[in-house]
Scaffold this active site. Structure first.
Site, mmCIF file in Angstrom:
data_model
loop_
_atom_site.group_PDB
_atom_site.id
_atom_site.type_symbol
_atom_site.label_atom_id
_atom_site.label_comp_id
_atom_site.label_asym_id
_atom_site.label_seq_id
_atom_site.Cartn_x
_atom_site.Cartn_y
_atom_site.Cartn_z
ATOM 1 C CG HIS A 75 -1.777 -1.204 1.359
ATOM 2 N ND1 HIS A 75 -3.077 -1.217 0.911
ATOM 3 C CD2 HIS A 75 -1.548 -2.441 1.858
ATOM 4 C CE1 HIS A 75 -3.611 -2.418 1.130
ATOM 5 N NE2 HIS A 75 -2.696 -3.184 1.710
ATOM 6 N NE ARG A 77 -1.584 3.139 3.804
ATOM 7 C CZ ARG A 77 -2.414 2.123 4.063
ATOM 8 N NH1 ARG A 77 -3.427 1.863 3.284
ATOM 9 N NH2 ARG A 77 -2.240 1.365 5.132
ATOM 10 C CG ASN A 107 -6.666 -0.256 0.562
ATOM 11 O OD1 ASN A 107 -5.617 -0.248 -0.080
ATOM 12 N ND2 ASN A 107 -6.698 -0.551 1.843
ATOM 13 C CE LYS A 158 -6.482 -6.999 -1.609
ATOM 14 N NZ LYS A 158 -5.509 -6.288 -0.799
ATOM 15 C CG HIS A 249 -3.460 -10.831 3.710
ATOM 16 N ND1 HIS A 249 -4.737 -11.325 3.755
ATOM 17 C CD2 HIS A 249 -3.557 -9.515 3.393
ATOM 18 C CE1 HIS A 249 -5.568 -10.356 3.481
ATOM 19 N NE2 HIS A 249 -4.892 -9.246 3.240
ATOM 20 C CG ASP A 322 -0.967 -6.451 3.910
ATOM 21 O OD1 ASP A 322 -1.138 -5.382 3.294
ATOM 22 O OD2 ASP A 322 -1.839 -6.979 4.629
ATOM 23 C CG HIS A 326 -2.430 2.588 9.307
ATOM 24 N ND1 HIS A 326 -3.359 3.064 8.405
ATOM 25 C CD2 HIS A 326 -2.539 1.237 9.277
ATOM 26 C CE1 HIS A 326 -4.000 2.043 7.852
ATOM 27 N NE2 HIS A 326 -3.508 0.913 8.361
ATOM 28 N N GLY A 342 -2.486 -2.791 10.275
ATOM 29 C CA GLY A 342 -1.477 -2.665 9.210
ATOM 30 C C GLY A 342 -0.157 -2.224 9.785
HETATM 31 ZN ZN LIG Z 1 -3.195 -5.155 2.335
#
Ligand SMILES: [Zn+2]
Length: 454
Positions: A75, A77, A107, A158, A249, A322, A326, A342
């Site tokens: 991710h 971001r 996401n 995804k 995962h 993964d 954050h 996460g």
């Molecule tokens: Zn993920």
């Protein structure tokens, strides 16, 4: 130009870079050799005396050169979530971890779910990335837009079975089947986060009413039962659609067994596991609390040993980080229901796995298979994942015996925490080359951007 000058040029053919004094990982062996690189690609692997002239020559001091890692679950971001991570910090973390290609998850804010949002993301990433980046999208609301998204350039789609991110209703089998069929027609895989939305919803409600808000409650909600129920449901859709599904995962014995059964039936499924699910158990929450919180959560010793078995018998195809950064504020909460799951993983995956190699729990060929060779093969990433002539020069140079400690405060990622913080490692990333260019060297990022799309 005189004739002799032509002759002269050919004899002293010169390439961009020659790496020498290294042990090159090729076909499961370490070979004393050098590598000649031109225009980002490997032109020759040979003894130093047989390599061409080069503008730059780099002595790798006898260390091991492995193919750069391809991390299929990252991710990055950026955009409205840039406070957590952005393309620069995320790909710097990748380079520091020996990861030369990543697949970015959708996401985001805005969610990557149309050709437009994908283009915006690709445009933003240009000139801000230090390693190769491939993108995933979620399914759009109008399934006819799938073709256009594929044309714009995705590795795959995804699906989050645990909540509705993107355009389709994951509770609706028909919608799911149509979307998977469209992906199959386009020959792209569907990456699945397999957790049953209803189990999660019901159990969360149940525990919140009685005021349970610790990591144990979280593990009860995000249970192996939720994982396996979702895997079974998705496998039914695989049967109807024929699409290649990649399970992200997988964390439990139950979940992995379901994947194994599907494989034994000959279905087109693959799966990944994370280093944290492989190396930590739920007791770790006592020390790290929400800072070790991930979805799926840490499991029992029994689950961990099932993942190790899966690695050895080939049911587990790949290891992916993964990497899900954050902010500290988002992790540091009293109630588990307010904490965001996460952890960053790009900078820890390779040192952790090299340590396992040193402990004889993993062989070097197994490590290369699960982090480079198989991800390239499974996701159709051409000319990467293996060190050979004509492939892109994506390498990580490691000192396999060097002792060091993971220091989360020194991460290039904006997320400066890790359940592995302070842990002793054996095996360190020294240099990372992406498309023939030295990106990371002795603890520092040494170029501005790399321009790589996979
Ligand atoms: Zn993920």
């Amino acid at each position: 130009m005189q004739l002799w000058e032509y002759f002269f040029e050919d004899l002293f053919l010169s390439v961009d870079t020659v790496l020498y004094n290294t042990k090159v990982y090729m076909d499961g062996n370490l070979v004393d050799a050098g590598i000649a690189i031109d225009d980002g690609k490997i032109v020759k692997i040979a003894k130093i005396t047989n390599l061409p002239q080069a503008s730059t020559r780099i002595n790798l001091n006898g260390h091991i050169t492995l193919p750069g890692l391809i991390d299929s679950h990252v991710h990055l971001r950026d955009q409205e979530l840039a406070y957590k991570e952005d393309f620069i910090t995320g790909t710097a973390a990748a380079a520091a971890g020996g990861v030369t290609s990543v697949i970015d998850m959708p996401n985001n804010k805005p969610v990557t779910m149309s050709s437009f949002s994908l283009k915006e993301r690709i445009k933003l990433a240009e000139k801000r990335i230090l390693v190769n980046v491939g993108f995933n999208s979620t399914f759009p609301k109008k399934l006819e837009e799938i073709d256009e998204i594929v044309e714009t350039g995705v590795i795959g789609f995804k699906v989050y079975m645990s909540n509705n991110i993107g355009g389709i209703d994951v509770d609706n089998d028909e919608q799911l089947t149509s979307a998977f069929k469209k992906a199959a027609k386009n020959r792209v895989p569907v990456f699945v986060h397999a957790e049953d939305r209803k189990i999660i919803e019901e159990r969360t409600k149940e525990l919140q009413t009685v005021g349970q808000n610790d990591t144990e409650a979280f593990s009860f909600v995000h249970s192996p039962e939720a994982e396996v129920k979702s895997v079974h449901r998705v496998i039914r859709v695989v049967k109807k659609s024929g699409v290649h599904v990649h399970f992200c995962h997988i964390s439990s014995k139950l979940g992995l067994n379901a994947v194994l059964n599907a494989k034994q039936e000959g279905l087109p499924v693959t799966c990944e596991i994370t280093p944290h699910n492989l190396l930590l158990i739920s007791e770790q929450y006592r020390f790290h609390g929400n800072f070790a919180l991930t979805v799926p959560p840490l499991r029992t010793k029994n689950d961990v040993s099932a993942l190790w078995d899966g690695l050895r018998n080939g049911c587990v195809d790949i290891v992916a980080s993964d990497h899900a950064p954050h902010s500290l504020k988002e992790k540091n909460t009293n109630s588990v229901w307010n904490a965001l799951p996460g952890i960053p993983g790009l900078e820890t995956t390779l040192p952790l796995l090299l340590t396992e190699v040193n402990e004889n729990r993993l062989s070097l060929p197994e490590l290369v298979q699960i982090t480079s060779e198989r991800p390239a093969k499974i996701f159709g990433i051409k000319n990467r994942g293996v060190i050979k002539q004509n492939n892109w020069a994506d390498f990580v140079v490691v000192d396999i015996k060097l002792d060091h400690k993971i220091d989360a405060s020194a991460f290039f990622s904006k997320a400066k925490y890790s359940p592995f913080d302070g842990k002793s490692m054996k095996g360190k990333v020294l240099q990372t080359f992406v498309n023939g260019r030295l990106v990371f060297d002795s603890g520092d990022i040494v170029i501005i951007h790399n321009n790589g799309n996979i």
